[in-house]
Design a protein around this motif. Structure first.
Motif, PDB file in Angstrom:
ATOM      1  N   PRO A   1       0.804  -1.233   0.000  1.00 49.80           N
ATOM      2  CA  PRO A   1       0.000   0.000   0.000  1.00 49.80           C
ATOM      3  C   PRO A   1       0.833   1.277   0.000  1.00 49.80           C
ATOM      4  CG  PRO A   1      -0.997  -1.595   1.458  1.00 49.80           C
ATOM      5  CD  PRO A   1       0.306  -2.184   1.018  1.00 49.80           C
ATOM      6  N   MET A   2       2.086   1.210   0.476  1.00 51.49           N
ATOM      7  CA  MET A   2       2.969   2.371   0.398  1.00 51.49           C
ATOM      8  C   MET A   2       3.197   2.776  -1.061  1.00 51.49           C
ATOM      9  SD  MET A   2       4.121   3.830   3.130  1.00 51.49           S
ATOM     10  CE  MET A   2       3.845   3.553   4.875  1.00 51.49           C
ATOM     11  N   LEU A   3       3.320   1.786  -1.937  1.00 52.38           N
ATOM     12  CA  LEU A   3       3.510   2.071  -3.358  1.00 52.38           C
ATOM     13  C   LEU A   3       2.217   2.551  -4.008  1.00 52.38           C
ATOM     14  CD1 LEU A   3       5.683  -1.007  -4.401  1.00 52.38           C
ATOM     15  CD2 LEU A   3       6.474   1.311  -3.932  1.00 52.38           C
ATOM     16  N   MET A   4       1.089   2.089  -3.507  1.00 49.96           N
ATOM     17  CA  MET A   4      -0.193   2.402  -4.118  1.00 49.96           C
ATOM     18  C   MET A   4      -0.733   3.766  -3.685  1.00 49.96           C
ATOM     19  SD  MET A   4      -1.983  -1.353  -3.687  1.00 49.96           S
ATOM     20  CE  MET A   4      -3.563  -0.740  -4.262  1.00 49.96           C
ATOM     21  N   TYR A   5      -0.631   4.069  -2.390  1.00 50.30           N
ATOM     22  CA  TYR A   5      -1.340   5.228  -1.848  1.00 50.30           C
ATOM     23  C   TYR A   5      -0.437   6.366  -1.382  1.00 50.30           C
ATOM     24  CZ  TYR A   5      -5.096   1.788  -1.762  1.00 50.30           C
ATOM     25  OH  TYR A   5      -6.022   0.829  -2.116  1.00 50.30           O
ATOM     26  N   ARG A   6       0.870   6.166  -1.349  1.00 51.91           N
ATOM     27  CA  ARG A   6       1.779   7.252  -0.964  1.00 51.91           C
ATOM     28  C   ARG A   6       2.044   8.114  -2.195  1.00 51.91           C
ATOM     29  NH1 ARG A   6       3.711   9.611   3.774  1.00 51.91           N
ATOM     30  NH2 ARG A   6       3.755   7.581   4.780  1.00 51.91           N
ATOM     31  N   LYS A   7       1.684   9.395  -2.118  1.00 54.88           N
ATOM     32  CA  LYS A   7       1.760  10.287  -3.271  1.00 54.88           C
ATOM     33  C   LYS A   7       2.245  11.673  -2.859  1.00 54.88           C
ATOM     34  CE  LYS A   7      -2.217   7.952  -5.395  1.00 54.88           C
ATOM     35  NZ  LYS A   7      -3.598   8.135  -5.898  1.00 54.88           N
ATOM     36  N   LEU A   8       2.630  12.457  -3.859  1.00 58.07           N
ATOM     37  CA  LEU A   8       2.952  13.866  -3.656  1.00 58.07           C
ATOM     38  C   LEU A   8       1.707  14.705  -3.918  1.00 58.07           C
ATOM     39  CD1 LEU A   8       6.437  14.260  -5.397  1.00 58.07           C
ATOM     40  CD2 LEU A   8       5.950  13.803  -2.981  1.00 58.07           C
ATOM     41  N   LYS A   9       1.505  15.719  -3.079  1.00 61.65           N
ATOM     42  CA  LYS A   9       0.397  16.637  -3.316  1.00 61.65           C
ATOM     43  C   LYS A   9       0.740  17.993  -2.707  1.00 61.65           C
ATOM     44  CE  LYS A   9      -2.437  16.074   0.813  1.00 61.65           C
ATOM     45  NZ  LYS A   9      -3.816  15.881   1.307  1.00 61.65           N
ATOM     46  N   LEU A  10       0.084  19.023  -3.168  1.00 62.18           N
ATOM     47  CA  LEU A  10       0.285  20.375  -2.673  1.00 62.18           C
ATOM     48  C   LEU A  10      -0.725  20.673  -1.572  1.00 62.18           C
ATOM     49  CD1 LEU A  10       0.856  22.404  -5.969  1.00 62.18           C
ATOM     50  CD2 LEU A  10       2.583  21.640  -4.320  1.00 62.18           C
ATOM     51  N   ASP A  11      -0.246  21.323  -0.479  1.00 66.97           N
ATOM     52  CA  ASP A  11      -1.159  21.737   0.579  1.00 66.97           C
ATOM     53  C   ASP A  11      -1.542  23.201   0.394  1.00 66.97           C
ATOM     54  OD1 ASP A  11       1.063  23.141   1.316  1.00 66.97           O
ATOM     55  OD2 ASP A  11       1.150  22.369   3.366  1.00 66.97           O
ATOM     56  N   GLU A  12      -2.226  23.757   1.392  1.00 69.59           N
ATOM     57  CA  GLU A  12      -2.685  25.137   1.284  1.00 69.59           C
ATOM     58  C   GLU A  12      -1.521  26.129   1.199  1.00 69.59           C
ATOM     59  OE1 GLU A  12      -3.452  23.015   3.582  1.00 69.59           O
ATOM     60  OE2 GLU A  12      -5.605  22.587   3.434  1.00 69.59           O
ATOM     61  N   GLY A  13      -0.401  25.798   1.809  1.00 68.01           N
ATOM     62  CA  GLY A  13       0.764  26.685   1.790  1.00 68.01           C
ATOM     63  C   GLY A  13       1.683  26.456   0.610  1.00 68.01           C
ATOM     64  N   ASN A  14       1.217  25.676  -0.364  1.00 62.94           N
ATOM     65  CA  ASN A  14       1.981  25.370  -1.576  1.00 62.94           C
ATOM     66  C   ASN A  14       3.212  24.513  -1.295  1.00 62.94           C
ATOM     67  OD1 ASN A  14       1.801  25.612  -4.380  1.00 62.94           O
ATOM     68  ND2 ASN A  14       3.408  27.160  -4.452  1.00 62.94           N
ATOM     69  N   ASN A  15       3.184  23.781  -0.172  1.00 59.46           N
ATOM     70  CA  ASN A  15       4.235  22.804   0.123  1.00 59.46           C
ATOM     71  C   ASN A  15       3.906  21.479  -0.549  1.00 59.46           C
ATOM     72  OD1 ASN A  15       5.621  24.620   1.644  1.00 59.46           O
ATOM     73  ND2 ASN A  15       5.429  23.513   3.582  1.00 59.46           N
ATOM     74  N   THR A  16       4.930  20.773  -1.019  1.00 59.13           N
ATOM     75  CA  THR A  16       4.739  19.452  -1.623  1.00 59.13           C
ATOM     76  C   THR A  16       4.837  18.398  -0.527  1.00 59.13           C
ATOM     77  OG1 THR A  16       5.716  20.197  -3.703  1.00 59.13           O
ATOM     78  CG2 THR A  16       5.560  17.821  -3.342  1.00 59.13           C
TER      79      THR A  16
END
Length: 341
Positions: free
Chosen positions: A167-182
Protein backbone atom coordinates in the motif's frame (compact mmCIF):
# COMPACT_ATOMS: atom_id res chain seq x y z
CA UNK A 1 -2.10 5.76 11.24
CA UNK A 2 0.68 4.25 9.22
CA UNK A 3 4.35 4.84 9.82
CA UNK A 4 5.57 8.30 8.82
CA UNK A 5 2.12 9.80 8.77
CA UNK A 6 1.51 12.36 11.45
CA UNK A 7 -1.86 13.83 10.71
CA UNK A 8 -5.47 12.96 11.21
CA UNK A 9 -7.10 10.94 8.44
CA UNK A 10 -10.62 12.25 8.04
CA UNK A 11 -13.37 11.85 5.48
CA UNK A 12 -13.11 14.56 2.87
CA UNK A 13 -16.61 15.88 2.37
CA UNK A 14 -18.97 14.18 -0.03
CA UNK A 15 -16.16 12.39 -1.82
CA UNK A 16 -15.57 10.23 1.26
CA UNK A 17 -11.83 10.04 0.66
CA UNK A 18 -9.28 9.68 3.41
CA UNK A 19 -6.49 12.14 2.96
CA UNK A 20 -3.33 12.20 5.03
CA UNK A 21 -1.25 15.33 5.43
CA UNK A 22 2.17 14.65 6.92
CA UNK A 23 2.45 18.02 8.63
CA UNK A 24 3.03 17.85 12.37
CA UNK A 25 0.28 18.58 14.92
CA UNK A 26 0.00 22.30 15.53
CA UNK A 27 0.20 22.01 19.33
CA UNK A 28 3.78 20.72 19.30
CA UNK A 29 6.34 23.34 20.41
CA UNK A 30 8.75 24.73 17.83
CA UNK A 31 11.82 23.57 19.78
CA UNK A 32 10.52 20.01 19.62
CA UNK A 33 10.07 20.16 15.86
CA UNK A 34 13.53 21.71 15.50
CA UNK A 35 15.07 18.92 17.59
CA UNK A 36 13.47 16.07 15.61
CA UNK A 37 15.77 16.31 12.53
CA UNK A 38 18.85 16.41 14.78
CA UNK A 39 17.56 13.40 16.69
CA UNK A 40 16.85 11.50 13.44
CA UNK A 41 20.29 12.28 12.00
CA UNK A 42 22.02 11.13 15.20
CA UNK A 43 20.03 7.89 15.12
CA UNK A 44 21.00 7.43 11.47
CA UNK A 45 24.74 7.96 12.08
CA UNK A 46 24.99 5.73 15.14
CA UNK A 47 22.59 3.16 13.67
CA UNK A 48 24.55 2.83 10.42
CA UNK A 49 27.93 2.53 12.15
CA UNK A 50 26.77 0.07 14.82
CA UNK A 51 24.70 -2.16 12.55
CA UNK A 52 27.46 -2.30 9.92
CA UNK A 53 29.80 -3.41 12.72
CA UNK A 54 27.34 -6.12 13.80
CA UNK A 55 26.98 -7.40 10.23
CA UNK A 56 30.76 -7.42 9.72
CA UNK A 57 31.22 -9.65 12.77
CA UNK A 58 28.47 -12.05 11.73
CA UNK A 59 29.39 -12.18 8.02
CA UNK A 60 33.20 -12.20 8.09
CA UNK A 61 33.89 -14.38 11.10
CA UNK A 62 35.47 -17.68 10.11
CA UNK A 63 32.83 -19.71 11.96
CA UNK A 64 29.39 -20.12 10.40
CA UNK A 65 26.49 -18.34 12.08
CA UNK A 66 24.22 -20.27 14.41
CA UNK A 67 20.46 -20.19 13.94
CA UNK A 68 20.07 -17.40 16.51
CA UNK A 69 22.86 -15.40 14.84
CA UNK A 70 21.20 -15.75 11.42
CA UNK A 71 18.08 -14.15 12.86
CA UNK A 72 20.08 -11.45 14.67
CA UNK A 73 22.09 -10.63 11.54
CA UNK A 74 18.87 -10.22 9.53
CA UNK A 75 17.52 -8.02 12.31
CA UNK A 76 20.67 -5.90 12.06
CA UNK A 77 20.24 -5.69 8.28
CA UNK A 78 16.64 -4.50 8.68
CA UNK A 79 17.75 -1.90 11.23
CA UNK A 80 20.51 -0.77 8.87
CA UNK A 81 18.16 -0.26 5.92
CA UNK A 82 15.75 1.59 8.21
CA UNK A 83 18.26 4.10 9.62
CA UNK A 84 19.86 4.58 6.19
CA UNK A 85 16.56 6.00 4.88
CA UNK A 86 15.80 8.25 7.85
CA UNK A 87 18.04 11.16 6.65
CA UNK A 88 15.65 11.63 3.71
CA UNK A 89 12.81 12.10 6.18
CA UNK A 90 14.94 14.46 8.26
CA UNK A 91 15.48 16.60 5.15
CA UNK A 92 11.71 16.62 4.65
CA UNK A 93 11.14 17.93 8.19
CA UNK A 94 13.96 20.50 7.91
CA UNK A 95 12.20 21.96 4.85
CA UNK A 96 9.00 22.29 6.92
CA UNK A 97 7.37 19.27 5.31
CA UNK A 98 8.08 20.34 1.74
CA UNK A 99 9.30 17.13 0.03
CA UNK A 100 12.62 18.00 -1.69
CA UNK A 101 12.85 14.83 -3.79
CA UNK A 102 10.75 13.32 -6.59
CA UNK A 103 7.64 11.15 -6.41
CA UNK A 104 9.38 7.76 -6.75
CA UNK A 105 11.70 8.70 -3.86
CA UNK A 106 8.64 9.49 -1.74
CA UNK A 107 7.34 5.98 -2.34
CA UNK A 108 10.75 4.29 -2.06
CA UNK A 109 11.79 5.92 1.23
CA UNK A 110 8.40 5.28 2.83
CA UNK A 111 8.41 1.68 1.56
CA UNK A 112 11.91 1.00 2.89
CA UNK A 113 11.25 2.44 6.34
CA UNK A 114 7.94 0.62 6.69
CA UNK A 115 9.13 -2.74 5.33
CA UNK A 116 12.21 -2.86 7.53
CA UNK A 117 10.23 -1.87 10.60
CA UNK A 118 7.81 -4.72 9.93
CA UNK A 119 10.73 -7.12 9.28
CA UNK A 120 12.33 -6.22 12.61
CA UNK A 121 9.16 -7.27 14.42
CA UNK A 122 8.96 -10.65 12.68
CA UNK A 123 12.66 -11.40 13.12
CA UNK A 124 12.04 -10.95 16.84
CA UNK A 125 9.17 -13.43 16.50
CA UNK A 126 11.51 -15.95 14.85
CA UNK A 127 14.13 -15.34 17.55
CA UNK A 128 11.52 -15.89 20.28
CA UNK A 129 10.34 -19.14 18.69
CA UNK A 130 13.94 -20.34 18.29
CA UNK A 131 14.74 -19.68 21.96
CA UNK A 132 11.47 -21.33 22.97
CA UNK A 133 12.35 -24.47 21.00
CA UNK A 134 15.96 -24.48 22.25
CA UNK A 135 15.05 -24.29 25.92
CA UNK A 136 11.60 -25.81 26.26
CA UNK A 137 11.82 -28.56 23.59
CA UNK A 138 15.56 -29.08 23.05
CA UNK A 139 15.36 -32.69 21.85
CA UNK A 140 12.08 -33.04 19.99
CA UNK A 141 12.66 -30.22 17.47
CA UNK A 142 16.40 -30.31 16.72
CA UNK A 143 15.74 -30.80 13.00
CA UNK A 144 13.77 -27.54 12.88
CA UNK A 145 16.71 -25.58 14.32
CA UNK A 146 18.97 -25.87 11.27
CA UNK A 147 20.61 -22.94 9.47
CA UNK A 148 18.89 -23.74 6.17
CA UNK A 149 15.46 -23.53 7.81
CA UNK A 150 16.48 -20.29 9.55
CA UNK A 151 17.54 -18.75 6.21
CA UNK A 152 14.28 -19.88 4.61
CA UNK A 153 12.33 -18.34 7.49
CA UNK A 154 14.18 -15.03 7.04
CA UNK A 155 13.45 -15.04 3.31
CA UNK A 156 9.74 -15.60 3.97
CA UNK A 157 9.73 -12.71 6.46
CA UNK A 158 11.26 -10.33 3.91
CA UNK A 159 8.70 -11.36 1.26
CA UNK A 160 5.71 -11.26 3.64
CA UNK A 161 6.56 -7.83 5.04
CA UNK A 162 7.18 -6.44 1.56
CA UNK A 163 3.68 -7.59 0.59
CA UNK A 164 2.25 -5.86 3.67
CA UNK A 165 4.02 -2.66 2.59
CA UNK A 166 2.64 -2.62 -0.97
CA UNK A 167 0.00 0.00 0.00
CA UNK A 168 2.97 2.37 0.40
CA UNK A 169 3.51 2.07 -3.36
CA UNK A 170 -0.19 2.40 -4.12
CA UNK A 171 -1.34 5.23 -1.85
CA UNK A 172 1.78 7.25 -0.96
CA UNK A 173 1.76 10.29 -3.27
CA UNK A 174 2.95 13.87 -3.66
CA UNK A 175 0.40 16.64 -3.32
CA UNK A 176 0.28 20.38 -2.67
CA UNK A 177 -1.16 21.74 0.58
CA UNK A 178 -2.69 25.14 1.28
CA UNK A 179 0.76 26.69 1.79
CA UNK A 180 1.98 25.37 -1.58
CA UNK A 181 4.23 22.80 0.12
CA UNK A 182 4.74 19.45 -1.62
CA UNK A 183 3.68 16.76 0.83
CA UNK A 184 4.68 13.10 0.71
CA UNK A 185 1.44 11.73 2.11
CA UNK A 186 -1.08 8.90 2.10
CA UNK A 187 -4.13 9.22 -0.13
CA UNK A 188 -6.67 6.48 0.57
CA UNK A 189 -9.57 6.29 -1.91
CA UNK A 190 -12.22 5.70 0.77
CA UNK A 191 -12.50 5.61 4.54
CA UNK A 192 -13.28 1.88 4.32
CA UNK A 193 -9.95 1.19 2.60
CA UNK A 194 -8.15 3.22 5.26
CA UNK A 195 -9.83 1.34 8.13
CA UNK A 196 -9.20 -2.02 6.44
CA UNK A 197 -5.51 -1.21 5.90
CA UNK A 198 -4.94 0.07 9.44
CA UNK A 199 -6.83 -2.85 10.97
CA UNK A 200 -4.81 -5.39 8.95
CA UNK A 201 -1.49 -3.78 9.86
CA UNK A 202 -2.40 -3.57 13.56
CA UNK A 203 -3.38 -7.25 13.53
CA UNK A 204 -0.35 -8.63 11.67
CA UNK A 205 2.33 -6.19 12.86
CA UNK A 206 1.34 -5.80 16.49
CA UNK A 207 -1.35 -8.03 17.96
CA UNK A 208 -0.26 -11.41 16.53
CA UNK A 209 3.52 -10.84 16.91
CA UNK A 210 3.17 -9.51 20.46
CA UNK A 211 1.04 -12.49 21.47
CA UNK A 212 3.66 -14.92 20.09
CA UNK A 213 6.54 -13.02 21.70
CA UNK A 214 4.85 -12.87 25.12
CA UNK A 215 3.92 -16.56 24.99
CA UNK A 216 7.46 -17.64 24.02
CA UNK A 217 9.06 -15.28 26.54
CA UNK A 218 6.90 -16.68 29.34
CA UNK A 219 7.91 -20.22 28.39
CA UNK A 220 11.56 -19.19 28.03
CA UNK A 221 11.67 -17.68 31.54
CA UNK A 222 10.10 -20.83 32.96
CA UNK A 223 12.58 -22.94 31.01
CA UNK A 224 15.53 -20.93 32.35
CA UNK A 225 14.32 -21.33 35.92
CA UNK A 226 14.08 -25.10 35.42
CA UNK A 227 17.60 -25.36 33.96
CA UNK A 228 19.75 -23.15 36.16
CA UNK A 229 22.75 -25.49 36.04
CA UNK A 230 22.56 -26.81 32.49
CA UNK A 231 22.73 -25.64 28.90
CA UNK A 232 24.90 -22.62 29.72
CA UNK A 233 25.42 -21.79 26.05
CA UNK A 234 21.70 -21.67 25.36
CA UNK A 235 21.13 -19.57 28.48
CA UNK A 236 23.70 -16.97 27.39
CA UNK A 237 22.11 -16.70 23.95
CA UNK A 238 18.67 -16.47 25.53
CA UNK A 239 19.76 -13.66 27.87
CA UNK A 240 20.76 -11.59 24.84
CA UNK A 241 17.49 -12.38 23.08
CA UNK A 242 15.46 -11.37 26.14
CA UNK A 243 17.34 -8.07 26.32
CA UNK A 244 16.62 -7.39 22.62
CA UNK A 245 12.95 -8.27 23.12
CA UNK A 246 12.71 -5.95 26.13
CA UNK A 247 14.26 -3.12 24.10
CA UNK A 248 11.70 -3.69 21.36
CA UNK A 249 8.80 -3.66 23.80
CA UNK A 250 9.98 -0.40 25.39
CA UNK A 251 10.60 1.33 22.06
CA UNK A 252 7.70 0.14 19.89
CA UNK A 253 4.76 -0.99 22.04
CA UNK A 254 3.69 2.58 23.02
CA UNK A 255 3.54 3.57 19.35
CA UNK A 256 1.42 0.58 18.33
CA UNK A 257 -0.94 1.03 21.30
CA UNK A 258 -1.51 4.68 20.39
CA UNK A 259 -1.93 3.64 16.77
CA UNK A 260 -4.80 1.32 17.73
CA UNK A 261 -6.36 4.03 19.90
CA UNK A 262 -6.11 6.45 16.97
CA UNK A 263 -7.83 3.96 14.71
CA UNK A 264 -10.70 3.64 17.21
CA UNK A 265 -10.98 7.42 17.61
CA UNK A 266 -10.80 8.27 13.90
CA UNK A 267 -14.31 9.74 13.96
CA UNK A 268 -14.01 11.42 17.37
CA UNK A 269 -13.66 15.19 17.97
CA UNK A 270 -10.65 16.91 16.46
CA UNK A 271 -9.11 17.83 19.84
CA UNK A 272 -9.05 14.19 20.95
CA UNK A 273 -7.59 13.01 17.65
CA UNK A 274 -4.92 15.72 17.74
CA UNK A 275 -3.80 14.71 21.24
CA UNK A 276 -3.58 11.05 20.24
CA UNK A 277 -1.78 12.01 17.04
CA UNK A 278 0.82 13.96 19.02
CA UNK A 279 1.51 10.94 21.25
CA UNK A 280 1.76 8.68 18.19
CA UNK A 281 4.35 10.95 16.61
CA UNK A 282 6.49 11.10 19.76
CA UNK A 283 6.37 7.32 20.24
CA UNK A 284 7.22 6.75 16.57
CA UNK A 285 10.54 8.56 16.97
CA UNK A 286 11.15 6.63 20.19
CA UNK A 287 10.64 3.43 18.18
CA UNK A 288 13.36 4.43 15.70
CA UNK A 289 15.84 4.47 18.60
CA UNK A 290 15.42 0.70 18.82
CA UNK A 291 17.60 0.34 15.70
CA UNK A 292 20.49 1.91 17.63
CA UNK A 293 19.78 0.10 20.88
CA UNK A 294 19.86 -3.41 19.39
CA UNK A 295 23.56 -3.41 18.34
CA UNK A 296 24.52 -1.83 21.68
CA UNK A 297 22.82 -4.72 23.46
CA UNK A 298 24.73 -7.25 21.33
CA UNK A 299 27.99 -5.80 22.66
CA UNK A 300 26.91 -5.26 26.29
CA UNK A 301 24.92 -8.45 26.87
CA UNK A 302 26.20 -10.86 24.21
CA UNK A 303 29.36 -12.47 25.57
CA UNK A 304 29.53 -14.82 22.59
CA UNK A 305 29.22 -11.89 20.20
CA UNK A 306 32.05 -10.03 21.95
CA UNK A 307 34.18 -13.14 21.64
CA UNK A 308 33.46 -13.41 17.90
CA UNK A 309 34.25 -9.73 17.44
CA UNK A 310 37.62 -10.09 19.18
CA UNK A 311 38.45 -13.17 17.11
CA UNK A 312 37.50 -11.37 13.89
CA UNK A 313 39.67 -8.33 14.60
CA UNK A 314 42.53 -10.54 15.74
CA UNK A 315 42.26 -12.26 12.34
CA UNK A 316 42.62 -8.85 10.67
CA UNK A 317 45.48 -7.62 12.85
CA UNK A 318 48.86 -7.08 11.05
CA UNK A 319 50.64 -9.66 13.22
CA UNK A 320 48.07 -12.35 12.48
CA UNK A 321 48.06 -11.61 8.77
CA UNK A 322 51.88 -11.73 8.70
CA UNK A 323 51.92 -15.06 10.58
CA UNK A 324 49.30 -16.49 8.23
CA UNK A 325 51.37 -15.36 5.26
CA UNK A 326 54.53 -16.90 6.74
CA UNK A 327 52.74 -20.16 7.50
CA UNK A 328 51.38 -20.39 3.96
CA UNK A 329 54.88 -19.75 2.55
CA UNK A 330 56.34 -22.50 4.74
CA UNK A 331 53.66 -24.95 3.57
CA UNK A 332 54.36 -24.10 -0.07
CA UNK A 333 58.11 -24.62 0.48
CA UNK A 334 57.52 -27.99 2.13
CA UNK A 335 55.31 -29.10 -0.78
CA UNK A 336 57.96 -27.99 -3.27
CA UNK A 337 60.65 -29.98 -1.46
CA UNK A 338 58.40 -33.06 -1.37
CA UNK A 339 57.73 -32.84 -5.09
CA UNK A 340 61.41 -32.36 -5.94
CA UNK A 341 62.35 -35.37 -3.83
Amino acid sequence: MSLLQSSNATPNGDQNTTNGSDRHPENLPEWFMAAIPVYILLISIFGIVLNVFILMVFCFHKKACTVAEIYLSNLAAADLFLVACLPFWAAYIIKDYDWPFNGPMCKLVSLSITTNTYCSIYFLVLISIDRFVALVHPLSNTRMRRPKFAKLGCLLVWVFDFLLSIPMLMYRKLKLDEGNNTLCSFEFPTETVYLLYEGTISLFIFIIPIFIIFFCTYKIVRGLNARLNSQKTEQKATTLVLAVLLAFLICWVPFHLVRIVELVLVLKPLAVRTAVDTCRMIFLYLGFFNSVLNPVLYVIVGKKFRKKAKELFSQWSPVTLRNDYTSSEVLRSMKTVEVSN
